[in-house]
Design an enzyme around this catalytic site. Structure first.
Site, PDB file in Angstrom:
ATOM      1  N   GLU A 153       0.839  -1.199   0.000  1.00 28.80           N
ATOM      2  CA  GLU A 153       0.000   0.000   0.000  1.00 28.80           C
ATOM      3  C   GLU A 153       0.874   1.250   0.000  1.00 28.80           C
ATOM      4  O   GLU A 153       0.543   2.249  -0.660  1.00 28.80           O
ATOM      5  CB  GLU A 153      -0.924  -0.013   1.220  1.00 28.80           C
ATOM      6  CG  GLU A 153      -1.860   1.191   1.277  1.00 28.80           C
ATOM      7  CD  GLU A 153      -2.645   1.280   2.572  1.00 28.80           C
ATOM      8  OE1 GLU A 153      -2.498   0.376   3.427  1.00 28.80           O
ATOM      9  OE2 GLU A 153      -3.393   2.258   2.736  1.00 28.80           O
ATOM     10  N   GLU A 290      -9.872   5.475   0.288  1.00 27.52           N
ATOM     11  CA  GLU A 290      -9.425   4.088   0.138  1.00 27.52           C
ATOM     12  C   GLU A 290      -9.772   3.722  -1.302  1.00 27.52           C
ATOM     13  O   GLU A 290     -10.935   3.529  -1.655  1.00 27.52           O
ATOM     14  CB  GLU A 290     -10.166   3.169   1.126  1.00 27.52           C
ATOM     15  CG  GLU A 290      -9.949   3.519   2.591  1.00 27.52           C
ATOM     16  CD  GLU A 290      -8.648   2.953   3.160  1.00 27.52           C
ATOM     17  OE1 GLU A 290      -7.851   2.374   2.391  1.00 27.52           O
ATOM     18  OE2 GLU A 290      -8.427   3.107   4.381  1.00 27.52           O
TER      19      GLU A 290
END
Ligand code: ZN
Length: 326
Positions: A153, A290
């Site tokens: 990420e 997100e």
């Protein structure tokens, strides 16, 4: 555990709020809603899997796998700007210094917060240090999640942040990143908030990708809930942050073709939380996004694509531009 932290606490179950959120979207981003309507009519371009709308299980929130050594080669960038030509031909080249170019956002300051840090995996003790987020104390920072193939990420967030910085600078904005892979770890979530505050940012967006269960798909934008405790007082920014978040969500749908989350947000792509220090301590309009679920194979295929990340940055950029231009 070090892999579970502020960004991975499952959002609390929300009461159904579809109507007010849809109303808010309709009021704020009619163009984006049009994009969503087109999406619903024709499906997501290039997404043969479509968007499941029936799954409603709670997110696991437990992204527990560390990257397997060096990151997967399959996630290497396939082009810094694979969708060249998205900027007006007259735009000057963006600079690396954050200096503003002439453009509609001249005089505007945008802080981009690339979630986590590629070095956090090597500094777990430091990032587990507790910091004050107003409402309570939480970890300084977290490692973030990764795809099953090991694309982290932290690499994703930096890549999208760079693409977003270029796009916003082309519009004339002054852009600052909270970290650029240029420090061993962090910053802590309280410092991330402080950077936006001291920059007197007109808008701040924190870039993330989720680590939820396979089958959970789609993006969501996280908005600050009204909190007033300790150093946290989000009451002045709740309204403008909701406006910013709704515009980003609408433009993200339109540009990427991705559907809003099928596991949080009740189909709106918007979630409100009060447990994130980066939001609680902000005094300027701020949201998290997100961009997808790294633990779902279909979402991971998008997140590891440079072409898709360019679209993601474009969608976020257009949401910010819409917000700043009113
Ligand atoms: Zn994250």
């Amino acid at each position: 555990m070090s892999y579970v932290g502020p960004d991975f606490d499952p959002p609390q179950p929300r009461r159904p709020r579809r109507s007010p959120l849809v109303v808010a979207l309709a009021a704020l981003v009619p163009g984006a809603l049009l994009g969503w309507a087109v999406y619903e009519a024709v499906g997501a371009p290039g997404d043969s899997g479509g968007a499941a709308v029936s799954a409603s299980g709670s997110p696991s929130g437990s992204a527990s796998a560390a990257p397997s050594g060096s990151a997967s080669a399959s996630a290497r960038d396939d082009g810094k700007k694979p969708t060249a030509g998205t900027a007006p031909a007259t735009s000057p080249s963006p600079t690396r210094s954050g200096a503003a170019a002439p453009g509609p956002l001249k005089g505007k300051v945008v802080v981009i917060d690339p979630g986590h840090n590629p070095g956090n995996f090597q500094h777990t003790a430091a990032i587990n240090r507790q910091v004050d987020i107003g409402t309570n104390r939480k970890e300084c920072d977290t490692t973030g999640t990764s795809t099953n193939s090991g694309y982290t990420e932290a690499r994703f967030t930096l890549d999208v942040a760079h693409r977003l910085r270029d796009l916003l600078q082309q519009q004339g904005a002054t852009v600052r990143l909270t970290q650029d892979g240029d420090r061993p770890y962090g910053p802590c979530v309280d410092e991330r908030a402080r950077i936006g505050n001291t920059a007197h940012a007109d808008a701040v967006v924190s870039i993330h990708a989720d680590g939820s269960a396979a089958g959970n798909r789609g993006f969501h934008v996280i908005l600050p809930e009204a909190v007033h405790a300790g150093a946290a007082d989000t009451r002045p920014i709740v309204g403008p942050s909701r406006d910013l978040g709704a515009r980003i969500a609408g433009n993200f749908v339109r540009v990427t073709g991705s559907a809003p989350s099928n596991y949080v947000g009740d189909g709106t792509g918007l979630v409100t939380r009060k447990d994130l220090g980066g939001l609680n301590l902000s005094t300027v309009p701020k949201v998290f996004i997100e961009c997808g679920n790294m633990r779902d194979s279909k979402d991971a295929a998008l997140l590891t694509s440079g072409a898709w990340r360019q679209k993601a940055a474009q969608g976020i950029s257009e949401g910010i531009v819409s917000f700043l231009r009113g």
